[in-house]
Design a protein around this motif. Structure first.
Motif, PDB file in Angstrom:
ATOM      1  N   GLU A   1       1.076  11.507 -14.077  1.00  0.00           N
ATOM      2  CA  GLU A   1       2.028  10.430 -14.068  1.00  0.00           C
ATOM      3  C   GLU A   1       1.832   9.425 -15.613  1.00  0.00           C
ATOM      4  O   GLU A   1       3.616   8.458 -15.580  1.00  0.00           O
ATOM      5  CB  GLU A   1       2.396   9.773 -13.133  1.00  0.00           C
ATOM      6  N   VAL A   2       1.111   8.657 -14.992  1.00  0.00           N
ATOM      7  CA  VAL A   2       0.877   7.668 -16.325  1.00  0.00           C
ATOM      8  C   VAL A   2       1.184   8.185 -17.453  1.00  0.00           C
ATOM      9  O   VAL A   2       2.148   7.515 -18.571  1.00  0.00           O
ATOM     10  CB  VAL A   2      -0.324   7.037 -15.807  1.00  0.00           C
ATOM     11  N   GLU A   3       0.625   9.176 -17.875  1.00  0.00           N
ATOM     12  CA  GLU A   3       0.997  10.017 -19.121  1.00  0.00           C
ATOM     13  C   GLU A   3       2.883   9.764 -19.661  1.00  0.00           C
ATOM     14  O   GLU A   3       3.010  10.209 -20.848  1.00  0.00           O
ATOM     15  CB  GLU A   3       0.488  10.799 -19.556  1.00  0.00           C
ATOM     16  N   ASP A   4       3.435  10.140 -18.772  1.00  0.00           N
ATOM     17  CA  ASP A   4       4.554  10.593 -18.985  1.00  0.00           C
ATOM     18  C   ASP A   4       5.844   9.077 -19.246  1.00  0.00           C
ATOM     19  O   ASP A   4       6.595   9.099 -19.869  1.00  0.00           O
ATOM     20  CB  ASP A   4       5.651  11.671 -17.170  1.00  0.00           C
ATOM     21  N   ILE A   5       4.830   8.234 -18.076  1.00  0.00           N
ATOM     22  CA  ILE A   5       5.524   6.584 -18.461  1.00  0.00           C
ATOM     23  C   ILE A   5       5.778   6.022 -19.926  1.00  0.00           C
ATOM     24  O   ILE A   5       6.301   6.033 -20.467  1.00  0.00           O
ATOM     25  CB  ILE A   5       4.394   5.950 -16.867  1.00  0.00           C
ATOM     26  N   PHE A   6       3.964   6.703 -20.540  1.00  0.00           N
ATOM     27  CA  PHE A   6       3.808   5.939 -21.486  1.00  0.00           C
ATOM     28  C   PHE A   6       4.595   7.546 -22.842  1.00  0.00           C
ATOM     29  O   PHE A   6       4.301   7.085 -24.232  1.00  0.00           O
ATOM     30  CB  PHE A   6       2.437   5.620 -21.822  1.00  0.00           C
ATOM     31  N   ALA A   7       4.529   8.196 -22.441  1.00  0.00           N
ATOM     32  CA  ALA A   7       5.430   9.417 -23.366  1.00  0.00           C
ATOM     33  C   ALA A   7       3.958   9.300 -24.163  1.00  0.00           C
ATOM     34  O   ALA A   7       4.493   9.698 -25.488  1.00  0.00           O
ATOM     35  CB  ALA A   7       6.687   9.384 -23.688  1.00  0.00           C
ATOM     36  N   SER A   8       3.013   9.631 -23.234  1.00  0.00           N
ATOM     37  CA  SER A   8       1.804   9.928 -24.416  1.00  0.00           C
ATOM     38  C   SER A   8       1.259  11.109 -23.186  1.00  0.00           C
ATOM     39  O   SER A   8       0.553  10.117 -22.562  1.00  0.00           O
ATOM     40  CB  SER A   8       0.916   8.936 -25.597  1.00  0.00           C
ATOM     41  N   LYS A   9       0.753  11.782 -24.250  1.00  0.00           N
ATOM     42  CA  LYS A   9      -0.900  12.279 -23.788  1.00  0.00           C
ATOM     43  C   LYS A   9      -2.355  10.995 -24.280  1.00  0.00           C
ATOM     44  O   LYS A   9      -2.086  10.843 -25.273  1.00  0.00           O
ATOM     45  CB  LYS A   9      -1.808  13.398 -24.593  1.00  0.00           C
ATOM     46  N   LEU A  10      -2.386  10.156 -23.586  1.00  0.00           N
ATOM     47  CA  LEU A  10      -4.029   9.317 -23.433  1.00  0.00           C
ATOM     48  C   LEU A  10      -5.395   9.758 -22.781  1.00  0.00           C
ATOM     49  O   LEU A  10      -6.005   8.981 -23.261  1.00  0.00           O
ATOM     50  CB  LEU A  10      -3.105   8.433 -22.215  1.00  0.00           C
ATOM     51  N   PHE A  11      -5.368  11.423 -22.436  1.00  0.00           N
ATOM     52  CA  PHE A  11      -6.737  11.706 -22.710  1.00  0.00           C
ATOM     53  C   PHE A  11      -6.751  13.318 -22.781  1.00  0.00           C
ATOM     54  O   PHE A  11      -6.333  14.268 -22.407  1.00  0.00           O
ATOM     55  CB  PHE A  11      -7.857  11.245 -21.467  1.00  0.00           C
ATOM     56  N   GLU A  12      -7.869  13.909 -23.881  1.00  0.00           N
ATOM     57  CA  GLU A  12      -8.329  14.858 -23.990  1.00  0.00           C
ATOM     58  C   GLU A  12      -9.257  15.566 -22.904  1.00  0.00           C
ATOM     59  O   GLU A  12     -10.281  14.682 -22.870  1.00  0.00           O
ATOM     60  CB  GLU A  12      -8.341  15.577 -25.368  1.00  0.00           C
ATOM     61  N   ARG A  13      -9.469  17.008 -22.741  1.00  0.00           N
ATOM     62  CA  ARG A  13     -10.569  17.233 -22.496  1.00  0.00           C
ATOM     63  C   ARG A  13     -11.983  17.658 -23.318  1.00  0.00           C
ATOM     64  O   ARG A  13     -11.283  18.947 -24.163  1.00  0.00           O
ATOM     65  CB  ARG A  13     -10.105  18.444 -21.176  1.00  0.00           C
ATOM     66  N   THR A  14     -13.181  17.399 -22.658  1.00  0.00           N
ATOM     67  CA  THR A  14     -13.890  17.726 -24.176  1.00  0.00           C
ATOM     68  C   THR A  14     -15.196  18.273 -23.397  1.00  0.00           C
ATOM     69  O   THR A  14     -14.762  17.943 -22.017  1.00  0.00           O
ATOM     70  CB  THR A  14     -14.360  16.821 -25.645  1.00  0.00           C
ATOM     71  N   SER A  15     -15.773  18.762 -24.346  1.00  0.00           N
ATOM     72  CA  SER A  15     -17.655  19.106 -24.018  1.00  0.00           C
ATOM     73  C   SER A  15     -18.021  17.673 -23.398  1.00  0.00           C
ATOM     74  O   SER A  15     -19.263  17.695 -22.132  1.00  0.00           O
ATOM     75  CB  SER A  15     -18.348  19.590 -24.506  1.00  0.00           C
ATOM     76  N   ARG A  16     -17.490  16.247 -23.484  1.00  0.00           N
ATOM     77  CA  ARG A  16     -17.819  15.544 -23.077  1.00  0.00           C
ATOM     78  C   ARG A  16     -17.737  14.926 -22.193  1.00  0.00           C
ATOM     79  O   ARG A  16     -17.479  12.964 -21.395  1.00  0.00           O
ATOM     80  CB  ARG A  16     -18.403  14.007 -24.332  1.00  0.00           C
ATOM     81  N   GLY A  17     -16.335  15.417 -22.085  1.00  0.00           N
ATOM     82  CA  GLY A  17     -15.341  15.060 -20.008  1.00  0.00           C
ATOM     83  C   GLY A  17     -13.720  14.255 -21.101  1.00  0.00           C
ATOM     84  O   GLY A  17     -13.440  15.411 -22.155  1.00  0.00           O
ATOM     85  N   LEU A  18     -13.381  13.395 -19.806  1.00  0.00           N
ATOM     86  CA  LEU A  18     -12.217  12.809 -20.689  1.00  0.00           C
ATOM     87  C   LEU A  18     -11.852  12.056 -21.885  1.00  0.00           C
ATOM     88  O   LEU A  18     -12.889  11.140 -21.230  1.00  0.00           O
ATOM     89  CB  LEU A  18     -11.262  12.689 -19.307  1.00  0.00           C
TER      90      LEU A  18
END
Length: 323
Positions: free
Chosen positions: A56-73
């Motif tokens: 929902e937050v990412e939809d409000i900002f119209a941007s992907k805010l976190f990416e999943r990686t081997s180190r977590g988000l």
């Protein structure tokens, strides 16, 4: 006829109409823990609920805010930008609650003041007396740190103003005014003064002593390194790196070859205790001036301006006396 859309205006409308403060706290929690499971445990919600809230937050900002990686988000560039401003917004909100609480308690407001440890005692006293001897009395929070740390606190909206050394970095919105010039001196243990002051000033000889210097990559450390280089001497590897007056005093008292550079008026205040003393050499350069800091948006604030005027008046009197 087609109209030109302004993406920034659309995003601002979405933020004003949809964004909630608890969503900013959620982003900070994700950045702190980097896993949704830990965030869910902290916020006492299910992991699916946290996942839905993040979407929902990412939809409000119209941007992907976190990416999943081997180190977590891990925050994306957009996430880093949002987290930066989220911290400032929440800090401002926390500061507002503190001011309102102090007003409800009968105080005249609340001011957050940053100080370096080498601010002359007379300036420190003038600042605190000005704030605490008012009617109604102000609520005051002080924080000590290096100039870099105090500037970071100002930019993060954790401080309202500060007194420290002049700042040579880049900080958006920072306003600084040089108010007092201090003379440097070499300081050693009182019992070592006679032995270490034999002969003329010799930086090569002094470089062999046990130096106490500010931490690396601070304005004062860069200044001191430049002095050694200018004298044709390799800057010493310090025995102790600190800005703590208490730590310096302890080391100077116990280590016979310990030496540092401090402002002469600060040393004069401490000499009365008898543990350390200045070597009888005049250094032909000045320390970066003591400066008053605030942000452009706070420059005209009633209490910040009042404190600045009071401190400048005392500093000017001290400068005339020293001159």
């Amino acid at each position: 006829m087609p109209t030109t859309r302004d993406p920034a205006a659309d995003l601002l409308h979405a933020l004003l109409s949809r964004l909630k403060l608890r969503q900013l706290s959620l982003l900070q929690a994700i950045d702190r823990h980097r896993t949704l499971g830990r965030v869910a445990a902290e916020m006492r919600l299910s992991q699916p609920a946290i996942t839905k809230a993040l979407r929902e937050v990412e939809d409000i900002f119209a941007s992907k805010l976190f990416e999943r990686t081997s180190r977590g988000l891990v925050p994306t560039p957009s996430g880093e930008a949002v987290l930066h401003y989220a911290g400032r917004w929440l800090a401002e909100l926390e500061a507002t609650t503190r001011v309102l609480t102090s007003l409800e308690a009968g105080r005249g407001g609340r001011l957050r003041l940053g100080l370096t440890q080498q601010v002359p005692q007379q300036l420190l006293s003038a600042a605190l007396v000005h704030l605490l001897d008012r009617t109604p009395r102000m609520a005051v929070m002080t924080r000590e740190g290096t100039t870099d740390e105090l500037v970071a606190g100002l930019v993060a909206r954790e401080l309202d103003c500060a007194i420290g050394r002049s700042y040579d970095g880049d900080a958006t919105g920072l306003v600084q005014e040089a108010i007092y010039q201090q003379e440097p001196c070499l300081v050693v243990a009182a019992k070592s003064v006679k032995r270490l002051s034999r002969g003329p000033l010799d930086w090569a000889r002094l470089a062999q002593l046990d130096w106490i210097l500010p931490p690396p990559n601070t304005p004062m450390r860069r200044t001191y390194n430049a002095i050694f280089v200018g004298a044709g001497v390799q800057p010493p590897v310090p025995m102790l790196e600190t800005t703590s007056i208490r730590s310096m005093e302890m080391v100077l008292r116990t280590q016979p070859n310990a030496i540092s550079i401090l402002a002469r008026d600060v040393v004069a205040d401490m000499e009365r205790a008898g543990h350390w003393a200045a070597l009888p050499y005049r250094l032909n350069w000045n320390l970066p001036p003591v400066s008053f800091f605030t942000l452009k948006e706070l420059e005209a604030h009633r209490m910040v301006k009042s404190l600045r005027d009071a401190v400048v008046e005392v500093a000017q009197g001290m400068q005339r006396t020293a001159g």
